[in-house]
Design a protein around this motif. Structure first.
Motif, PDB file in Angstrom:
ATOM      1  N   ASN A 144      13.734   8.037   5.237  1.00 55.54           N
ATOM      2  CA  ASN A 144      13.597   6.906   6.166  1.00 55.54           C
ATOM      3  C   ASN A 144      12.172   6.389   6.324  1.00 55.54           C
ATOM      4  OD1 ASN A 144      16.424   6.772   7.327  1.00 55.54           O
ATOM      5  ND2 ASN A 144      15.916   8.930   7.623  1.00 55.54           N
ATOM      6  N   THR A 145      11.308   6.770   5.406  1.00 55.01           N
ATOM      7  CA  THR A 145       9.934   6.273   5.493  1.00 55.01           C
ATOM      8  C   THR A 145       9.439   5.918   4.097  1.00 55.01           C
ATOM      9  OG1 THR A 145       8.832   8.386   5.121  1.00 55.01           O
ATOM     10  CG2 THR A 145       9.406   7.872   7.401  1.00 55.01           C
ATOM     11  N   HIS A 146       8.390   5.129   4.069  1.00 55.63           N
ATOM     12  CA  HIS A 146       7.681   4.899   2.807  1.00 55.63           C
ATOM     13  C   HIS A 146       6.267   4.421   3.115  1.00 55.63           C
ATOM     14  CE1 HIS A 146       9.482   0.915   3.715  1.00 55.63           C
ATOM     15  NE2 HIS A 146       8.285   0.495   3.349  1.00 55.63           N
ATOM     16  N   ILE A 147       5.446   4.408   2.093  1.00 61.61           N
ATOM     17  CA  ILE A 147       4.065   3.931   2.234  1.00 61.61           C
ATOM     18  C   ILE A 147       3.937   2.604   1.506  1.00 61.61           C
ATOM     19  CG2 ILE A 147       1.636   4.448   1.760  1.00 61.61           C
ATOM     20  CD1 ILE A 147       2.440   7.400   1.463  1.00 61.61           C
ATOM     21  N   SER A 148       3.269   1.638   2.165  1.00 61.16           N
ATOM     22  CA  SER A 148       2.825   0.436   1.455  1.00 61.16           C
ATOM     23  C   SER A 148       1.310   0.535   1.331  1.00 61.16           C
ATOM     24  CB  SER A 148       3.219  -0.829   2.223  1.00 61.16           C
ATOM     25  OG  SER A 148       4.541  -1.187   1.911  1.00 61.16           O
ATOM     26  N   PHE A 149       0.829   0.554   0.110  1.00 61.53           N
ATOM     27  CA  PHE A 149      -0.598   0.781  -0.138  1.00 61.53           C
ATOM     28  C   PHE A 149      -1.395  -0.522  -0.144  1.00 61.53           C
ATOM     29  CE2 PHE A 149       1.446   4.495  -2.006  1.00 61.53           C
ATOM     30  CZ  PHE A 149       0.626   5.526  -1.578  1.00 61.53           C
ATOM     31  N   ALA A 150      -2.627  -0.438   0.372  1.00 60.89           N
ATOM     32  CA  ALA A 150      -3.485  -1.631   0.404  1.00 60.89           C
ATOM     33  C   ALA A 150      -4.843  -1.328  -0.239  1.00 60.89           C
ATOM     34  CB  ALA A 150      -3.650  -2.121   1.839  1.00 60.89           C
ATOM     35  N   GLY A 151      -5.826  -0.891   0.575  1.00 56.39           N
ATOM     36  CA  GLY A 151      -7.191  -0.699   0.073  1.00 56.39           C
ATOM     37  C   GLY A 151      -7.355   0.629  -0.627  1.00 56.39           C
ATOM     38  N   VAL A 152      -6.715   0.780  -1.773  1.00 60.94           N
ATOM     39  CA  VAL A 152      -6.793   2.041  -2.519  1.00 60.94           C
ATOM     40  C   VAL A 152      -7.200   1.759  -3.972  1.00 60.94           C
ATOM     41  CG1 VAL A 152      -5.044   3.166  -1.095  1.00 60.94           C
ATOM     42  CG2 VAL A 152      -4.333   1.978  -3.174  1.00 60.94           C
ATOM     43  N   SER A 153      -7.911   2.727  -4.562  1.00 60.52           N
ATOM     44  CA  SER A 153      -8.284   2.621  -5.975  1.00 60.52           C
ATOM     45  C   SER A 153      -7.900   3.905  -6.676  1.00 60.52           C
ATOM     46  CB  SER A 153      -9.792   2.434  -6.139  1.00 60.52           C
ATOM     47  OG  SER A 153     -10.234   1.382  -5.346  1.00 60.52           O
ATOM     48  N   LEU A 154      -7.592   3.755  -7.939  1.00 62.55           N
ATOM     49  CA  LEU A 154      -7.257   4.914  -8.755  1.00 62.55           C
ATOM     50  C   LEU A 154      -8.553   5.382  -9.415  1.00 62.55           C
ATOM     51  CD1 LEU A 154      -4.659   6.400  -9.448  1.00 62.55           C
ATOM     52  CD2 LEU A 154      -4.407   4.895 -11.440  1.00 62.55           C
ATOM     53  N   GLY A 155      -8.946   6.626  -9.139  1.00 58.84           N
ATOM     54  CA  GLY A 155     -10.188   7.141  -9.722  1.00 58.84           C
ATOM     55  C   GLY A 155      -9.998   7.505 -11.195  1.00 58.84           C
ATOM     56  N   ASP A 156     -11.130   7.718 -11.909  1.00 55.93           N
ATOM     57  CA  ASP A 156     -11.053   8.161 -13.313  1.00 55.93           C
ATOM     58  C   ASP A 156     -10.363   9.514 -13.413  1.00 55.93           C
ATOM     59  OD1 ASP A 156     -12.340   5.909 -14.143  1.00 55.93           O
ATOM     60  OD2 ASP A 156     -14.354   6.812 -14.009  1.00 55.93           O
ATOM     61  N   ASP A 157     -10.417  10.266 -12.302  1.00 59.98           N
ATOM     62  CA  ASP A 157      -9.767  11.581 -12.264  1.00 59.98           C
ATOM     63  C   ASP A 157      -8.265  11.479 -11.989  1.00 59.98           C
ATOM     64  OD1 ASP A 157      -9.830  10.665  -9.697  1.00 59.98           O
ATOM     65  OD2 ASP A 157     -11.131  12.240  -8.889  1.00 59.98           O
TER      66      ASP A 157
END
Ligand code: AMP
Ligand code: GLY
Length: 423
Positions: free
Chosen positions: A360-373
């Motif tokens: 019954n939940t989920h995340i909506s992502f905004a100010g996120v970046s995918l690191g080289d790691d």
């Protein structure tokens, strides 16, 4: 159907999630997207409108959905339509409803749509005279786009004059403040209402409430929005009726008459004063975080809503929302929001083991970046939105906060009272 979503926030992520649930949707693209949108589709590093249109032609993209206001005001819809591409959003001219507060107020006046009394001016003498004739608090607004910061509520005549002077001289907002609106303060409660429009017809979505201030109890500075919920019981059938008859219908017919038919999402910032809905502002796009709590309530496949409004076919489309379903969205922001940017912080999401949270939940992502790691980092002001869904607002709220408890990054902050006005 292949779909391109323009934008990079949680609003666009939530539209992507709704489209993912829709079995008629194949490929999703985001331009530019964020560090988490690759969960849903492919990010494109293209911003030029003609190059985006080239991409759509070359890759057979069937529909483009525009999230934020800037590309709308800059005419992305005009470029796409000229090239025969299907796009959801208003033209540059119709986007003036958000791009210029003076255009908006004069439009409301021409079409007799309820709003606060105001004057528009570029002269400090005229501004001062009008201010002296008013009882504080007094609202001063810059004409142009100021990233949601161009509205000041002054508690004294002196403050209102100083704010006007700083705007008109260009000190506060540059050219966006070279003309201003001064208007009376409306005392009531606020609603965010949205009509998805195809130029002639429209669908009024469930009403929601945003939480603009940073801190619990609506204290602290204004932000882009720290949370939202929908539907709100504060919008009664009578309010929906008045909004439909006194605001949406005259807005659409007025825009049509003036040669700028409105297609896309009309966002009405409404103040309800003694039972009467008055327009504070229009936006020409979904609210963020309101969109994140509306998308989970949509029962009809999302592509039908967006596509049919883009092609002017809402009349023949049945759009349904789940009944007795509520959504609450809690924004998790980084440490120094909304003052300045924060140091990137790794986001750690616990394994979600509770069935109730999982389902019954989920995340909506905004100010996120995918690191080289390969790890996800909080790199923006508003980092993500935890959305809970339930049979009541209280249940949806509890679930949203259960999810909040499972997400960690250094300096995270969120309000603990989202949806309080309904509980
Ligand atoms: P706007 O960007 O026009 O929506 O204004 C930002 C916020 O300022 C609104 O969400 C309201 O909370 C507040 N506001 C704007 N205009 C008025 C008004 N005339 N009276 C009271 N509050 C207002
Ligand atoms: N939630 C308010 C906005 O998107 O402007």
């Amino acid at each position: 159907m292949d779909i391109l979503i323009i934008g990079a926030g949680a609003r666009e992520y939530s539209i992507g999630l709704a489209l993912k649930r829709d079995t008629s949707v194949d490929k999703l693209y985001f331009a530019p997207g964020n560090g988490a949108t690759p969960n849903l589709g492919k990010n494109l590093n293209i911003s030029d409108f003609n190059q985006l249109a080239d991409f759509c032609e070359e890759n057979g993209v069937d529909l483009t959905i525009v999230g934020p206001e800037a590309p709308l005001v800059a005419g992305i819809v005009d470029v796409f339509e000229e090239r025969g591409l299907t796009i959801f959003g208003p033209s540059a001219k119709a986007s003036q409803l958000e791009g210029s507060k003076i255009f908006m107020k004069n439009f409301l006046y021409r079409h007799n749509i309820p709003t606060a009394r105001y004057i528009e001016t570029s002269s400090i003498e005229e501004a001062s005279k009008f201010i002296d004739s008013m009882k504080p608090p007094i609202v001063v607004k810059a004409d142009g786009l100021c990233g949601g910061k161009g509205v000041i509520i002054a508690s004294t005549h002196e403050e209102a004059k100083k704010v006007s002077r700083d705007m008109l001289s260009g000190v506060s907002f540059g050219d966006a403040g070279k003309a201003i609106i001064i208007e009376e303060f409306l005392d009531g409660y606020e609603l965010s209402m949205f009509a998805v429009c195809d130029g002639k017809d429209f669908i009024l979505l469930p009403a929601s409430q945003d939480h603009k201030r940073l801190l619990d109890g609506d204290r602290g500075p204004n932000t882009g929005g720290m949370g939202a919920y929908a539907p709100t019981p504060l919008a009664t059938d009578e309010i929906y009726r008045k909004v439909r008859e006194r605001i949406v219908i005259p807005t659409l017919s007025g825009m049509m008459e003036e040669g700028n038919p409105f297609r896309g999402v009309l966002f009405m910032g409404i103040m309800v004063v003694e039972g009467e809905p008055m327009i504070l502002e229009y936006n020409v796009r979904f609210g963020d975080p309101e969109c994140e709590v509306l998308m989970p309530l949509l029962k009809t496949p999302a592509s039908e809503l967006f596509y049919n409004s883009a092609i002017g076919n809402l009349k023949n489309t049945k759009i349904e929302f789940y009944e007795n379903r509520y959504a609450v969205g809690v924004v998790m922001a980084s440490r120094d929001y909304p003052y300045k940017s924060s140091k990137p912080a790794e986001i750690i999401i616990d394994d979600i083991v509770h069935e109730e949270v999982k389902d019954n939940t989920h995340i909506s992502f905004a100010g996120v970046s995918l690191g080289d790691d390969g790890k996800l980092y909080a790199t923006g002001g508003r980092v993500l939105v935890c959305v809970g869904v339930g049979d009541s607002i209280a249940q949806a709220q509890k679930r949203a906060y259960m999810l909040v408890g499972q997400i960690h990054f250094a300096g995270k902050q969120c309000r603990t009272d989202i949806a309080y006005q309904a509980l």
